[in-house]
Design a protein around this motif. Structure first.
Motif, PDB file in Angstrom:
ATOM      1  N   GLY A 167       0.494  -1.248   0.105  1.00 38.26           N
ATOM      2  CA  GLY A 167      -0.412  -0.118  -0.011  1.00 38.26           C
ATOM      3  C   GLY A 167       0.819   1.369  -0.214  1.00 38.26           C
ATOM      4  O   GLY A 167      -0.023   2.129  -0.447  1.00 38.26           O
ATOM      5  N   VAL A 168       1.749   1.425   0.265  1.00 37.69           N
ATOM      6  CA  VAL A 168       3.450   2.991   0.018  1.00 37.69           C
ATOM      7  C   VAL A 168       2.343   2.725  -1.300  1.00 37.69           C
ATOM      8  O   VAL A 168       3.216   1.797  -2.657  1.00 37.69           O
ATOM      9  N   ARG A 169       2.144   4.208  -1.685  1.00 35.40           N
ATOM     10  CA  ARG A 169       1.600   4.676  -3.017  1.00 35.40           C
ATOM     11  C   ARG A 169       3.328   6.149  -3.188  1.00 35.40           C
ATOM     12  O   ARG A 169       3.371   6.470  -4.166  1.00 35.40           O
ATOM     13  N   LYS A 170       3.647   6.241  -1.782  1.00 39.33           N
ATOM     14  CA  LYS A 170       4.825   7.560  -2.455  1.00 39.33           C
ATOM     15  C   LYS A 170       5.939   7.226  -1.644  1.00 39.33           C
ATOM     16  O   LYS A 170       6.378   6.643  -0.659  1.00 39.33           O
ATOM     17  N   LEU A 171       7.197   7.371  -2.102  1.00 39.71           N
ATOM     18  CA  LEU A 171       8.402   6.683  -1.711  1.00 39.71           C
ATOM     19  C   LEU A 171       9.838   7.914  -1.628  1.00 39.71           C
ATOM     20  O   LEU A 171       9.852   8.200  -2.667  1.00 39.71           O
ATOM     21  N   ARG A 172      10.230   8.043  -0.854  1.00 39.57           N
ATOM     22  CA  ARG A 172      11.121   9.206  -0.747  1.00 39.57           C
ATOM     23  C   ARG A 172      12.232   8.388  -0.135  1.00 39.57           C
ATOM     24  O   ARG A 172      12.407   7.996   0.733  1.00 39.57           O
ATOM     25  N   SER A 182      11.856   2.538 -10.420  1.00 38.91           N
ATOM     26  CA  SER A 182      10.857   2.735 -11.734  1.00 38.91           C
ATOM     27  C   SER A 182      10.579   1.897 -12.123  1.00 38.91           C
ATOM     28  O   SER A 182       9.083   2.882 -12.222  1.00 38.91           O
ATOM     29  N   ARG A 183       9.963   1.048 -11.791  1.00 40.71           N
ATOM     30  CA  ARG A 183       9.136  -0.162 -12.459  1.00 40.71           C
ATOM     31  C   ARG A 183       8.259  -0.031 -11.319  1.00 40.71           C
ATOM     32  O   ARG A 183       7.468  -0.031 -11.960  1.00 40.71           O
ATOM     33  N   HIS A 184       7.722   0.412 -10.801  1.00 42.40           N
ATOM     34  CA  HIS A 184       6.493   0.625  -9.510  1.00 42.40           C
ATOM     35  C   HIS A 184       5.932   1.911  -9.958  1.00 42.40           C
ATOM     36  O   HIS A 184       4.510   1.774 -10.080  1.00 42.40           O
ATOM     37  N   LEU A 185       6.806   2.686 -10.664  1.00 47.40           N
ATOM     38  CA  LEU A 185       5.738   3.896 -11.047  1.00 47.40           C
ATOM     39  C   LEU A 185       5.506   3.188 -12.861  1.00 47.40           C
ATOM     40  O   LEU A 185       4.464   3.419 -13.297  1.00 47.40           O
ATOM     41  N   ASP A 186       6.114   2.530 -13.399  1.00 48.29           N
ATOM     42  CA  ASP A 186       5.425   1.661 -14.952  1.00 48.29           C
ATOM     43  C   ASP A 186       4.120   1.357 -14.697  1.00 48.29           C
ATOM     44  O   ASP A 186       3.646   1.138 -15.651  1.00 48.29           O
ATOM     45  N   SER A 187       4.226   0.673 -13.494  1.00 45.48           N
ATOM     46  CA  SER A 187       3.476  -0.146 -13.576  1.00 45.48           C
ATOM     47  C   SER A 187       1.777   0.355 -12.702  1.00 45.48           C
ATOM     48  O   SER A 187       1.032  -0.418 -13.392  1.00 45.48           O
ATOM     49  N   GLY A 188       2.499   1.327 -12.107  1.00 46.62           N
ATOM     50  CA  GLY A 188       1.437   2.114 -11.015  1.00 46.62           C
ATOM     51  C   GLY A 188       0.949   1.821 -10.114  1.00 46.62           C
ATOM     52  O   GLY A 188      -0.367   1.935  -9.411  1.00 46.62           O
ATOM     53  N   ALA A 189       2.224   0.792  -8.999  1.00 53.68           N
ATOM     54  CA  ALA A 189       1.523   0.304  -7.801  1.00 53.68           C
ATOM     55  C   ALA A 189       1.959   1.609  -7.952  1.00 53.68           C
ATOM     56  O   ALA A 189       2.272   1.594  -5.998  1.00 53.68           O
ATOM     57  N   ALA A 198      15.745  12.600 -13.410  1.00 56.67           N
ATOM     58  CA  ALA A 198      14.335  12.027 -14.348  1.00 56.67           C
ATOM     59  C   ALA A 198      13.628  11.467 -15.599  1.00 56.67           C
ATOM     60  O   ALA A 198      13.217  11.133 -15.416  1.00 56.67           O
ATOM     61  N   GLN A 199      15.037  10.501 -15.873  1.00 50.35           N
ATOM     62  CA  GLN A 199      14.975   9.443 -16.347  1.00 50.35           C
ATOM     63  C   GLN A 199      13.867   8.235 -16.249  1.00 50.35           C
ATOM     64  O   GLN A 199      13.548   7.472 -16.807  1.00 50.35           O
ATOM     65  N   CYS A 200      14.598   8.019 -14.853  1.00 46.32           N
ATOM     66  CA  CYS A 200      13.576   7.067 -13.466  1.00 46.32           C
ATOM     67  C   CYS A 200      12.627   7.921 -13.322  1.00 46.32           C
ATOM     68  O   CYS A 200      11.619   6.391 -12.360  1.00 46.32           O
ATOM     69  N   GLY A 201      12.074   8.428 -13.373  1.00 42.51           N
ATOM     70  CA  GLY A 201      10.399   8.640 -13.330  1.00 42.51           C
ATOM     71  C   GLY A 201      10.152  10.109 -12.086  1.00 42.51           C
ATOM     72  O   GLY A 201       8.888   9.950 -11.113  1.00 42.51           O
ATOM     73  N   GLN A 260      16.119  22.054 -13.032  1.00 49.19           N
ATOM     74  CA  GLN A 260      14.444  21.813 -13.218  1.00 49.19           C
ATOM     75  C   GLN A 260      14.600  22.731 -14.977  1.00 49.19           C
ATOM     76  O   GLN A 260      14.182  21.745 -15.931  1.00 49.19           O
ATOM     77  N   ALA A 261      16.277  22.481 -15.675  1.00 47.08           N
ATOM     78  CA  ALA A 261      16.642  22.034 -17.131  1.00 47.08           C
ATOM     79  C   ALA A 261      15.610  20.525 -17.701  1.00 47.08           C
ATOM     80  O   ALA A 261      15.718  20.250 -18.493  1.00 47.08           O
ATOM     81  N   ALA A 262      15.947  20.030 -16.459  1.00 43.29           N
ATOM     82  CA  ALA A 262      15.354  18.332 -16.735  1.00 43.29           C
ATOM     83  C   ALA A 262      14.255  18.173 -16.014  1.00 43.29           C
ATOM     84  O   ALA A 262      13.441  17.152 -16.731  1.00 43.29           O
TER      85      ALA A 262
END
Length: 342
Positions: free
Chosen positions: A70-75, A95-102, A123-126, A162-164
């Motif tokens: 259930g964790v939705r935000k990871l810092r 970043s795979r968990h961002l891609d999956s929507g988890a 930035a490339q890692c989401g 910011q440029a990224a």
């Protein structure tokens, strides 16, 4: 535990004794930092040996167990997370968990000194949003607060982020007699660059050379002073953290207040912290903890790990007991912020 039983448990979020779902995890990947901010660390810090730290693979596995529940935000935090060797491997894996929507958000808190070389990869890692700790715009004062930092490196890092396309929020610790007169300047500067700014009260974590009573600046006082200069419009914005936000009519930007001392933020706490050694703290301001490293290394299955986390969450307190006053010479918690994770 049979596979089907593990899959069933994955649908059950971690819930604390007060009915709060744990949806926000802060993970320290190192206790080391390339700065020595006076409110955070002693000048002569003793850091952990490498063998005590979770490997990047173990950190990924542990974070993934929380995400399944259930964790939705990871810092990602530290110390300074970007000084950890090969840290981009962890971001790429997670970043795979961002891609999956988890996972809704993968982010980090940094001092900005390493951002110039890592921002594009993050930035490339989401990574879409980061917090950067910065307490002054004066180069000499910055060097004094951090003991040896170079403000130019942080500014280069902010430019790169910011440029990224990464949104930046500035975190500023309010320090009595140090940066209190500079707060309006910091606000105008941050908002002028399209960055939010959050003010934070000093917290009584770890032994440091100056006494915290001498550093402590109540944000209730700061807020009252800012009202003489700005129109503070109340807003309901939440980012998953403890800040309470207002919008400044004059700048159009958001200003946050994190007030663990004058008005704690515990009633809606949805977060826990894990240190770089795998110690789970259910509350920043309490010493109770659980060892996750042992179950991680005891089995290739995550069943024991998830059981250990679930049992620990049942001990999550309603809130912390932070106090700063002249009668208490010891910090409320013995560990430094860099140990728990910023």
């Amino acid at each position: 535990m049979p596979t089907e039983q593990i899959e069933q448990s994955a649908a059950v979020p971690f819930i604390d004794p007060f009915g709060r779902a744990i949806t926000y995890l802060r993970v320290s990947v190192t206790d080391r930092c390339d700065l020595r901010c006076v409110y955070c660390m002693s000048e002569d810090m003793h850091f952990l040996p490498k063998r005590d730290l979770l490997s990047l693979e173990e950190l990924d596995r542990m974070c993934s167990a929380f995400i399944r529940r259930g964790v939705r935000k990871l810092r990602i935090t530290g110390g300074e997370p970007l000084v950890r060797r090969d840290i981009l491997q962890l971001f790429r894996g997670l970043s795979r968990h961002l891609d999956s929507g988890a996972l809704d958000e993968l982010t980090l808190t940094t001092n900005g000194t390493q951002l110039a070389r890592h921002a594009a990869d993050l930035a490339q890692c989401g990574v879409k949003r980061i917090n950067v700790s910065l307490d002054t715009l004066d180069p000499e004062k910055f060097r004094t607060i951090t003991r040896w930092g170079d403000l130019r490196r942080v500014m280069e890092g902010l430019d790169a982020a910011q440029a990224a396309g990464i949104a930046v929020k500035i975190n500023t610790v309010a320090l009595k007699g140090v940066n209190e007169e500079e707060i309006p300047q910091l606000i105008d500067w941050a908002h002028g660059r399209g960055m939010d700014l959050t003010l934070i009260e000093v917290m009584p974590l770890g032994e440091i050379e100056p006494g915290r009573i001498d550093q402590f600046l109540p944000l209730s006082l700061v807020r009252a002073q800012l009202k003489q200069r700005y129109t503070l419009d109340e807003i309901d914005d939440r980012t998953g953290g403890p800040a309470r936000y207002v919008r400044l009519h004059e700048t159009g930007g958001r200003l946050g207040f994190i007030t663990p001392m004058t008005h704690n933020f515990c009633e809606s706490c949805n977060r826990v912290r894990v240190t770089c050694t795998g110690t789970l703290y259910m509350c920043l301001g309490q010493e109770d903890a659980a060892d996750l490293r042992t179950p991680l290394r005891a089995s290739e299955s995550d069943a024991l790990l998830e059981q250990t986390i679930a049992e620990a969450i049942t001990r999550k307190p309603r809130g912390h007991d932070f106090v700063i006053d002249r009668r208490r010479s010891r910090p409320a918690v013995g560990r430094h912020m860099s140990v728990t994770g910023g």
